[in-house]
Design a protein around this motif. Structure first.
Motif, short mmCIF file in Angstrom:
data_model
loop_
_atom_site.label_atom_id
_atom_site.label_comp_id
_atom_site.label_asym_id
_atom_site.label_seq_id
_atom_site.Cartn_x
_atom_site.Cartn_y
_atom_site.Cartn_z
N GLY A 189 0.81 -1.23 0.00
CA GLY A 189 0.00 0.00 0.00
C GLY A 189 0.84 1.28 0.00
N GLN A 190 2.13 1.17 -0.38
CA GLN A 190 3.00 2.36 -0.34
C GLN A 190 3.03 3.11 -1.67
N THR A 191 2.59 2.47 -2.74
CA THR A 191 2.55 3.11 -4.05
C THR A 191 1.54 2.35 -4.92
N ARG A 192 1.37 2.80 -6.18
CA ARG A 192 0.54 2.04 -7.13
C ARG A 192 1.44 1.68 -8.30
N HIS A 193 1.41 0.41 -8.70
CA HIS A 193 2.25 -0.03 -9.81
C HIS A 193 1.36 -0.48 -10.97
N TYR A 194 1.61 0.04 -12.17
CA TYR A 194 0.87 -0.38 -13.36
C TYR A 194 1.87 -0.76 -14.46
N LYS A 195 1.57 -1.88 -15.10
CA LYS A 195 2.40 -2.31 -16.23
C LYS A 195 1.65 -2.00 -17.53
N VAL A 196 2.33 -1.32 -18.43
CA VAL A 196 1.69 -0.92 -19.69
C VAL A 196 2.43 -1.59 -20.85
#
Ligand code: AP5
Length: 214
Positions: A189-196
């Motif tokens: 819950g320390q960041t948001r990670h998205y793979k594109v």
């Protein structure tokens, strides 16, 4: 909004940084552009960095960390910033964390190595601004000229195929471990990670990023 763009050399970070910067009004902090500006100005940092960069290796963590800390403390970064090319090693990410800098979004660009080698041969850049073009995929309005200033576009010294392959090796060894680093941070819950999927067209990738960040 504090954003990190993560991906191999040529994955499209600089191209999309331009888009995000214009759409969301936050400054782009490109460590590569900062180093190239230092080289052009002939500063002590530039002199140290040139040889390392031309060989496709990474500049030392200490130099880069100092540079970025100084830059993000400036007034225009108060509402957020977009890190393009930093962090590139675990110690760089740790240094940012230790300095209390929270990253809101980590946007990972996935592009296979062979596609990157093909892309780099067609890349042209505007050295003054860092604007990026491609002869086929993202051509300037007038051949060989920057869209905004009309200046001549150039080929980067480190875009020669052998150097690109070296940079890819460095990426897999030293930067790719940051993917798991930030995935774990996202799970905590320390960041948001998205793979594109960075193999899609420039416009499709931009749309996907706009959806994520909106
Ligand atoms: P830097 O300038 O950061 O280079 P890089 O990370 O290797 O990334 P690039 O600028 O090459 O690629 P990009 O992902 O921005 O792709 P682009 O949008 O241009 O660093 C250079 C050097 O500085 C390093 O090697 C190192 O020595 C040093 N350095 C920098 N930061 C450091 C750090 N933190 N620590 C230590 N050393 C550091 O796109 C590439 C091409 O593809 C373009 O022609 C573009 O038009 C085209 N393209 C983009 N998107 C698409 C698409 N979707 N489809 C088709 N073509 C596309």
């Amino acid at each position: 909004m504090r954003i990190v763009l993560l991906g191999a050399p040529g994955a499209g970070k600089g191209t999309q940084a331009q888009f995000i910067m214009e759409k969301f009004g936050i400054p782009q902090i490109s460590t590569g552009d900062m180093l190239r500006a230092a080289i052009k100005a002939g500063t002590p940092l530039g002199l140290k960095a040139k040889e390392v960069m031309d060989q496709g290796q990474l500049v030392s963590d200490d130099l880069i960390i100092g540079l970025v800390k100084e830059r993000i403390s400036q007034d225009d970064c108060a509402k957020g910033f977009l890190l393009d090319g930093f962090p590139r090693t675990i110690p760089q990410a740790d240094a940012m964390k230790d300095a209390g800098v929270v990253v809101d979004y980590v946007l990972e660009f996935a592009v296979p190595d062979e596609e990157i080698v093909k892309r780099m041969s067609g890349r042209r850049v505007h050295p003054g601004s860092g604007r990026v073009y491609h002869l086929i995929y993202n051509p300037p309005k007038v051949e060989g000229k920057d869209d905004v200033t009309g200046d001549e576009l150039v080929i980067r010294v480190d875009d020669e195929e052998g150097t690109v392959r070296k940079r890819l090796g460095v990426y897999h060894e030293q930067t790719a471990p940051l993917i798991d680093y930030y995935k774990q941070a996202a799970e905590a819950g320390q960041t948001r990670h998205y793979k594109v999927d960075g193999t899609q067209s420039v416009e499709t990738v931009s749309k996907k990023l706009a959806d994520i960040l909106s």
